[in-house]
Design a protein around this motif. Structure first.
Motif, PDB file in Angstrom:
ATOM      1  N   GLY A   1      55.504  14.171 -50.047  1.00  0.00           N
ATOM      2  CA  GLY A   1      56.685  14.313 -50.911  1.00  0.00           C
ATOM      3  C   GLY A   1      56.625  15.556 -51.774  1.00  0.00           C
TER       4      GLY A   1
ATOM      5  N   LEU B   1      59.811  16.483 -53.493  1.00  0.00           N
ATOM      6  CA  LEU B   1      60.040  15.538 -54.584  1.00  0.00           C
ATOM      7  C   LEU B   1      59.215  15.934 -55.801  1.00  0.00           C
ATOM      8  CD1 LEU B   1      61.033  12.728 -55.706  1.00  0.00           C
ATOM      9  CD2 LEU B   1      58.944  11.790 -54.712  1.00  0.00           C
TER      10      LEU B   1
ATOM     11  N   THR C   1      60.882  17.051 -59.334  1.00  0.00           N
ATOM     12  CA  THR C   1      60.731  16.253 -60.547  1.00  0.00           C
ATOM     13  C   THR C   1      60.036  17.043 -61.663  1.00  0.00           C
ATOM     14  OG1 THR C   1      58.749  15.257 -59.555  1.00  0.00           O
ATOM     15  CG2 THR C   1      60.782  13.976 -59.477  1.00  0.00           C
TER      16      THR C   1
ATOM     17  N   TYR D   1      65.672   9.858 -58.370  1.00  0.00           N
ATOM     18  CA  TYR D   1      64.310  10.129 -57.933  1.00  0.00           C
ATOM     19  C   TYR D   1      63.561   8.849 -57.568  1.00  0.00           C
ATOM     20  CZ  TYR D   1      64.882  15.021 -59.067  1.00  0.00           C
ATOM     21  OH  TYR D   1      65.315  16.312 -59.072  1.00  0.00           O
TER      22      TYR D   1
ATOM     23  N   TRP E   1      64.650   8.187 -54.017  1.00  0.00           N
ATOM     24  CA  TRP E   1      64.014   9.144 -53.120  1.00  0.00           C
ATOM     25  C   TRP E   1      62.558   8.754 -52.860  1.00  0.00           C
ATOM     26  CZ3 TRP E   1      63.993  15.163 -54.325  1.00  0.00           C
ATOM     27  CH2 TRP E   1      63.494  15.850 -53.213  1.00  0.00           C
ATOM     28  N   SER E   2      61.812   8.474 -53.933  1.00  0.00           N
ATOM     29  CA  SER E   2      60.389   8.164 -53.761  1.00  0.00           C
ATOM     30  C   SER E   2      60.183   6.856 -53.010  1.00  0.00           C
ATOM     31  CB  SER E   2      59.697   8.095 -55.128  1.00  0.00           C
ATOM     32  OG  SER E   2      60.116   6.964 -55.855  1.00  0.00           O
TER      33      SER E   2
ATOM     34  N   TYR F   1      57.678   6.842 -49.736  1.00  0.00           N
ATOM     35  CA  TYR F   1      56.399   6.141 -49.768  1.00  0.00           C
ATOM     36  C   TYR F   1      56.622   4.644 -49.543  1.00  0.00           C
ATOM     37  CZ  TYR F   1      55.030  10.564 -51.890  1.00  0.00           C
ATOM     38  OH  TYR F   1      54.819  11.902 -52.136  1.00  0.00           O
TER      39      TYR F   1
ATOM     40  N   GLY G   1      54.443   5.972 -54.889  1.00  0.00           N
ATOM     41  CA  GLY G   1      55.740   6.580 -55.126  1.00  0.00           C
ATOM     42  C   GLY G   1      56.124   6.544 -56.589  1.00  0.00           C
TER      43      GLY G   1
ATOM     44  N   THR H   1      56.403   9.976 -58.949  1.00  0.00           N
ATOM     45  CA  THR H   1      57.692  10.298 -59.561  1.00  0.00           C
ATOM     46  C   THR H   1      57.578  10.458 -61.069  1.00  0.00           C
ATOM     47  OG1 THR H   1      58.876   9.093 -57.830  1.00  0.00           O
ATOM     48  CG2 THR H   1      60.071   9.540 -59.855  1.00  0.00           C
TER      49      THR H   1
END
Length: 375
Positions: A200, A203, A207, A305, A308-309, A313, A320, A324
């Motif tokens: 990720g 990501l 973040t 977010y 997304w995480s 994961y 995850g 994040t």
């Protein structure tokens, strides 16, 4: 009110205490206590930055020190730490003790970040969990509304304000003690495989930039308003920010309608706009619009977010959550640490322009195409 809605409401008022009242009241009351406590811009920025580090430690503690503790008990420990930290703020006569209290509040907020996610996973019907988690984050907005109204009522007397926050936090803690359920610990997946952390990587970068881009606003937007012709309304601007945060609860529904990529781009553009609108002109309506937009998008982005995480994961949900919120807090630490120095050099206008650009950069780090196939 059915059991699931009651649980979400309980979570909202808890987040209002752990984040809105305990953690973010620092930025609202900063103009009032920085003089009596002998704070400079660098000191206030450093205290805020260190509180982000303790927030990360609080978050990690749930997955290490307290990994075998009921999520309900994690939250009650967090509540007690909030009460202790707030008590230190009321008693402080120098920035050192005050800073310790702020850092304790950061740790307590970190502890409150993930346990509700596990409770909702166990107690809320599948298909409504994303929406429930999104609405939980509106507790931040509710907390901001509460502290804005309290500070307005006490006209900047920060000790009275913090004492009121303690009373409210005691009431919220009692409600949660009665209403929070015990969950089946056997279903909680704390397993992690560090080999997959950088799967990720977009990501992570996004973040971190989000954390940097929002940090100056949280710490200094009230100090900026305090230097304008509207300083008597500073706490009411905080209320409008909180009202915007309540609108952020629609993140779950927006995700269902528009997909992750569109709302991710919308988030980056809106955060940049909120930073610029604040200092574009000293127009009360535009400044109020900036606070509403920022509050809404900050809460909204936390949902974005999290979605997304959770899809990156799938096999390691704990990883995850950690990635994040740790990367978000790391970005806020970096952004806050440097914000005091940037403010000294460029003033408020330069500060918010710099951070609006950093907010805008987040749109360059979107989900991979192969990720989108599953979203």
């Amino acid at each position: 009110m059915n059991k699931e809605n009651q649980l979400v409401f309980t979570g909202i008022i808890f987040i209002a205490m752990a984040y809105g009242i305990s953690r973010f009241s620092y930025g609202l009351l900063l103009p009032y206590f920085n003089g009596p406590l002998q704070m400079t811009n660098q000191i206030s920025g450093l205290i805020s930055a260190v509180s982000y580090l303790t927030y990360i430690l609080g978050l990690l503690s749930v997955f290490t020190v307290f990994k075998n503790v009921q999520p309900r008990d994690d939250l009650l420990i967090s509540a007690l730490l909030s009460l202790f930290g707030l008590s230190l703020l009321v008693l402080s006569t120098h920035y050192m003790l005050f800073g310790i209290g702020v850092c304790i509040l950061g740790f307590s907020a970190g502890m409150a970040t993930s346990p509700f996610g596990y409770i909702i996973k166990e107690e809320v019907t599948y298909g409504y969990q994303d929406r429930s988690n999104a609405w939980l984050n509106t507790g931040i907005g509710l907390g901001l509304v509460i502290i804005g109204l309290v500070v307005f009522f006490f006209k900047g007397h920060w000790r009275y304000s913090y004492f009121t926050f303690i009373v409210l936090s005691v009431l919220i803690t009692l409600v949660n003690y009665k209403k929070l359920p015990f969950v089946n610990m056997g279903h909680l997946n704390y397993k992690m495989d560090l080999r997959y952390i950088f799967y990720g990587r977009k990501l992570i970068l996004s973040t971190v930039l989000l954390g940097i881009g929002t940090s100056a606003y949280w710490t200094y937007f009230q100090s900026y308003i305090y230097e304008t012709d509207f300083k008597q309304w500073t706490s009411l601007f905080w209320v409008t920010l909180g009202l915007g945060g309540l609108l952020g609860g629609f993140a779950g529904r927006a995700f269902e309608l528009f997909g992750l990529t569109r709302i991710h781009i919308f988030t980056g553009l809106s955060l940049a706009a909120a930073n610029v609108m604040l200092i574009l002109t000293q127009n009360s309506m535009l400044m109020a619009a900036s606070t509403v937009l920022f509050g809404m998008i900050y809460v909204f982005s936390m949902g974005v977010y999290a979605f997304w995480s959770s899809r990156l994961y799938v096999e390691f949900p704990s990883m995850g959550i950690i990635i994040t919120f740790v990367t978000l807090a790391a970005g806020q630490f970096l952004g806050t640490f440097f914000s005091g120095f940037i403010l000294e050099v460029t003033g408020f206008r330069g500060l918010f322009i710099v951070y609006s650009i950093l907010s805008l950069v987040t749109i360059l780090f979107r989900p991979f195409a192969e990720e989108l196939e599953e979203l």
